[in-house]
Design a protein around this motif. Sequence first.
Motif, PDB file in Angstrom:
ATOM      1  N   ASP A   1       0.834  -1.207   0.000  1.00  0.00           N
ATOM      2  CA  ASP A   1       0.000   0.000   0.000  1.00  0.00           C
ATOM      3  C   ASP A   1       0.868   1.257   0.000  1.00  0.00           C
ATOM      4  O   ASP A   1       0.612   2.206  -0.752  1.00  0.00           O
TER       5      ASP A   1
ATOM      6  N   TYR B   1      -3.028   5.524  -7.490  1.00  0.00           N
ATOM      7  CA  TYR B   1      -3.296   4.874  -6.199  1.00  0.00           C
ATOM      8  C   TYR B   1      -4.746   4.407  -6.071  1.00  0.00           C
ATOM      9  O   TYR B   1      -5.013   3.259  -5.720  1.00  0.00           O
TER      10      TYR B   1
ATOM     11  N   MET C   1      -5.283   0.486  -5.708  1.00  0.00           N
ATOM     12  CA  MET C   1      -5.704   0.069  -4.359  1.00  0.00           C
ATOM     13  C   MET C   1      -7.209   0.296  -4.176  1.00  0.00           C
ATOM     14  O   MET C   1      -7.651   0.977  -3.251  1.00  0.00           O
TER      15      MET C   1
ATOM     16  N   CYS D   1      -8.140  -4.375  -1.699  1.00  0.00           N
ATOM     17  CA  CYS D   1      -7.836  -4.280  -0.264  1.00  0.00           C
ATOM     18  C   CYS D   1      -8.505  -5.405   0.518  1.00  0.00           C
ATOM     19  O   CYS D   1      -7.893  -6.018   1.399  1.00  0.00           O
TER      20      CYS D   1
END
Length: 259
Positions: free
Chosen positions: A63, A74, A78, A83
Amino acid sequence: MYFFLSHLSFLDIWHTSVIVPVMLIHFLSIKKSISFAGCASQMFIHLSLGGTECYLLLSMAYDRYVAICAPLHYTTIMHPGLCIKMAAGSWIGGILNSVIHTVFALQLPFCGPNVINHFFCEVPSVLELACADTSVNKTVIFFFAMLVVMGPFFLILITYGYIISSILKISTSVVQRKAFSTCASHIIVVFLFYGTIIFMYMRPGSTHVVNQDKMASLFYSVIAPMLNPLIYTLRNKDVIGAFMDLTRRTIVSDKGYGH
């Protein structure tokens, strides 16, 4: 980041809850005993949480890598689905590791006296009670320590190698300090946790000293989980700001009551 921190907080709460209450009871009681089922449960939960934390810290390192090395992508990389998969994979990996160790340990015959020279049921101390050859168990411990502990640890080191390389390419010193600051808490937690785990499980059997093993176990199972919230909150500007606001409101309220 906060998604993974919530999982780390949950792990730390349960890690200490599995060990500390029983440990405190034994400190205060004359008869220091635990049932076979209680010992097996403690061993299983402790191993599950420890293995999960190894993988979770790796997920947190990735991360940070994406946040620093690919900041514009990002939110795309992510995304919540990834996640959740990374967190679920950490939990599954930790539980599978625990199942294997617990099953291998509980298949051994225990002839007595069943006195554990430890403050909780950790696999190496339980193996000392077996009246059979434990070489297979020790081989399994070493193999899975390489897989669950050393594997993620080396990947974290590689990840931070790329992160540091990327930060050093930044021309502005202010941005460099900010980038390093976002990683500092995670780096501290990684070395606190992995340092004691490696010391405990990756040394040759002939070099083990009981009191040193107890201190290492105490550190990674009780002290490190206690320090983690402090490490993250004291370096988090949002948390510090909220704490300062709460403190100011409390002082103002106290002055109001005084008048």
